[in-house]
Design a protein around this motif. Structure first.
Motif, PDB file in Angstrom:
ATOM      1  N   ASP A  15       4.632  -7.945  -2.654  1.00 32.99           N
ATOM      2  CA  ASP A  15       5.021  -8.043  -1.256  1.00 32.99           C
ATOM      3  C   ASP A  15       6.307  -8.864  -1.122  1.00 32.99           C
ATOM      4  O   ASP A  15       6.350 -10.040  -1.487  1.00 32.99           O
ATOM      5  N   LYS A  16       7.337  -8.217  -0.620  1.00 32.53           N
ATOM      6  CA  LYS A  16       8.659  -8.834  -0.507  1.00 32.53           C
ATOM      7  C   LYS A  16       8.634 -10.086   0.370  1.00 32.53           C
ATOM      8  O   LYS A  16       9.193 -11.118   0.019  1.00 32.53           O
ATOM      9  N   ASN A  17       7.966 -10.002   1.510  1.00 30.12           N
ATOM     10  CA  ASN A  17       7.952 -11.139   2.431  1.00 30.12           C
ATOM     11  C   ASN A  17       7.136 -12.306   1.881  1.00 30.12           C
ATOM     12  O   ASN A  17       7.485 -13.462   2.101  1.00 30.12           O
TER      13      ASN A  17
ATOM     14  N   GLU B  49      -7.208  -9.312  -5.407  1.00 33.08           N
ATOM     15  CA  GLU B  49      -6.805 -10.291  -4.406  1.00 33.08           C
ATOM     16  C   GLU B  49      -6.366 -11.560  -5.130  1.00 33.08           C
ATOM     17  O   GLU B  49      -6.979 -11.965  -6.120  1.00 33.08           O
ATOM     18  N   MET B  50      -5.302 -12.181  -4.652  1.00 27.46           N
ATOM     19  CA  MET B  50      -4.769 -13.398  -5.264  1.00 27.46           C
ATOM     20  C   MET B  50      -4.881 -14.589  -4.318  1.00 27.46           C
ATOM     21  O   MET B  50      -4.351 -15.642  -4.612  1.00 27.46           O
ATOM     22  N   GLY B  51      -5.533 -14.405  -3.210  1.00 26.52           N
ATOM     23  CA  GLY B  51      -5.653 -15.464  -2.216  1.00 26.52           C
ATOM     24  C   GLY B  51      -5.452 -14.872  -0.844  1.00 26.52           C
ATOM     25  O   GLY B  51      -5.225 -13.659  -0.714  1.00 26.52           O
ATOM     26  N   PRO B  52      -5.516 -15.688   0.183  1.00 25.71           N
ATOM     27  CA  PRO B  52      -5.364 -15.174   1.545  1.00 25.71           C
ATOM     28  C   PRO B  52      -4.049 -14.422   1.734  1.00 25.71           C
ATOM     29  O   PRO B  52      -2.978 -14.973   1.509  1.00 25.71           O
ATOM     30  N   GLY B  53      -4.140 -13.166   2.077  1.00 23.91           N
ATOM     31  CA  GLY B  53      -2.960 -12.360   2.354  1.00 23.91           C
ATOM     32  C   GLY B  53      -2.162 -11.942   1.139  1.00 23.91           C
ATOM     33  O   GLY B  53      -1.070 -11.410   1.273  1.00 23.91           O
ATOM     34  N   MET B  54      -2.689 -12.205  -0.069  1.00 26.04           N
ATOM     35  CA  MET B  54      -1.955 -11.867  -1.294  1.00 26.04           C
ATOM     36  C   MET B  54      -2.753 -10.898  -2.141  1.00 26.04           C
ATOM     37  O   MET B  54      -3.953 -11.064  -2.322  1.00 26.04           O
ATOM     38  N   LYS B  55      -2.054  -9.905  -2.677  1.00 27.43           N
ATOM     39  CA  LYS B  55      -2.682  -8.941  -3.567  1.00 27.43           C
ATOM     40  C   LYS B  55      -1.754  -8.694  -4.752  1.00 27.43           C
ATOM     41  O   LYS B  55      -0.539  -8.649  -4.600  1.00 27.43           O
ATOM     42  N   TRP B  56      -2.341  -8.561  -5.929  1.00 26.75           N
ATOM     43  CA  TRP B  56      -1.609  -8.241  -7.155  1.00 26.75           C
ATOM     44  C   TRP B  56      -1.915  -6.791  -7.486  1.00 26.75           C
ATOM     45  O   TRP B  56      -3.064  -6.434  -7.698  1.00 26.75           O
ATOM     46  N   ILE B  57      -0.876  -5.949  -7.554  1.00 24.36           N
ATOM     47  CA  ILE B  57      -1.050  -4.528  -7.883  1.00 24.36           C
ATOM     48  C   ILE B  57      -0.117  -4.192  -9.038  1.00 24.36           C
ATOM     49  O   ILE B  57       1.083  -4.431  -8.955  1.00 24.36           O
ATOM     50  N   GLU B  58      -0.696  -3.639 -10.113  1.00 24.90           N
ATOM     51  CA  GLU B  58       0.090  -3.178 -11.263  1.00 24.90           C
ATOM     52  C   GLU B  58      -0.155  -1.691 -11.461  1.00 24.90           C
ATOM     53  O   GLU B  58      -1.299  -1.239 -11.484  1.00 24.90           O
TER      54      GLU B  58
ATOM     55  N   GLU C  30       0.829  -1.212   0.000  1.00 23.85           N
ATOM     56  CA  GLU C  30       0.000   0.000   0.000  1.00 23.85           C
ATOM     57  C   GLU C  30       0.860   1.258   0.000  1.00 23.85           C
ATOM     58  O   GLU C  30       0.555   2.217  -0.711  1.00 23.85           O
ATOM     59  N   ASP C  31       1.933   1.255   0.776  1.00 20.08           N
ATOM     60  CA  ASP C  31       2.850   2.401   0.767  1.00 20.08           C
ATOM     61  C   ASP C  31       3.487   2.550  -0.612  1.00 20.08           C
ATOM     62  O   ASP C  31       3.637   3.664  -1.116  1.00 20.08           O
TER      63      ASP C  31
ATOM     64  N   TRP D 196       3.893   5.524  -5.936  1.00 25.60           N
ATOM     65  CA  TRP D 196       3.843   5.599  -7.397  1.00 25.60           C
ATOM     66  C   TRP D 196       2.636   6.396  -7.887  1.00 25.60           C
ATOM     67  O   TRP D 196       2.742   7.160  -8.843  1.00 25.60           O
ATOM     68  N   VAL D 197       1.505   6.255  -7.226  1.00 23.13           N
ATOM     69  CA  VAL D 197       0.280   6.920  -7.685  1.00 23.13           C
ATOM     70  C   VAL D 197       0.236   8.382  -7.233  1.00 23.13           C
ATOM     71  O   VAL D 197      -0.017   9.276  -8.048  1.00 23.13           O
ATOM     72  N   LYS D 198       0.483   8.632  -5.973  1.00 23.05           N
ATOM     73  CA  LYS D 198       0.319   9.988  -5.434  1.00 23.05           C
ATOM     74  C   LYS D 198       1.523  10.882  -5.694  1.00 23.05           C
ATOM     75  O   LYS D 198       1.374  12.082  -5.877  1.00 23.05           O
TER      76      LYS D 198
END
Length: 126
Positions: free
Chosen positions: A59-61, A35-44, A16-17, A22-24
């Protein structure tokens, strides 16, 4: 064989940061967020809706858990093709080191290495 430099994955501690940066701050637009599954998000994100090449803010981790061998300190590059099966065969015939052709819920892809053993992904865009 390869049609486009499709996506470059950038790894962040906080997606999110990264998206807000990149956006703001750089006036990029969000081209895809899901959402790509529990705890996973795909952002382009990209400079505009018309841009062919995007940054994936990953997400690095999460990547460290999914694939500990991936260097999350360096971007990952995804190239695009319209015919993944042909590209796979052509690369193998050209003695390119290729990984397994994977059929994922979001499309087919495979990894390959360049002459200095750097990793890339080739994904089919339909």
């Amino acid at each position: 064989m390869i049609n486009n430099i499709g996506k470059i994955t950038l790894y962040f501690e906080n997606q999110e940061d990264a998206k807000n940066f990149w956006v703001k701050k750089l006036n990029f637009v969000v081209k895809l967020e899901q959402e790509m599954g529990p705890g996973m998000k795909w952002i382009e994100v990209a400079p505009s809706k018309e841009s062919l090449t995007t940054f994936i803010l990953y997400d690095k981790n999460m990547m460290k858990v999914q694939n500990p061998a991936v260097n999350v300190e360096h971007p990952s590059i995804l190239l695009s093709t319209n015919d993944i099966d042909k590209a796979y065969i052509d690369m193998k015939n050209n003695s390119v080191e290729v990984g397994e052709l994977m059929n994922m819920p979001y499309g087919k892809m495979f990894s390959f290495k360049d002459l200095e053993n750097n990793d890339y992904l080739l994904r089919e865009d339909k």
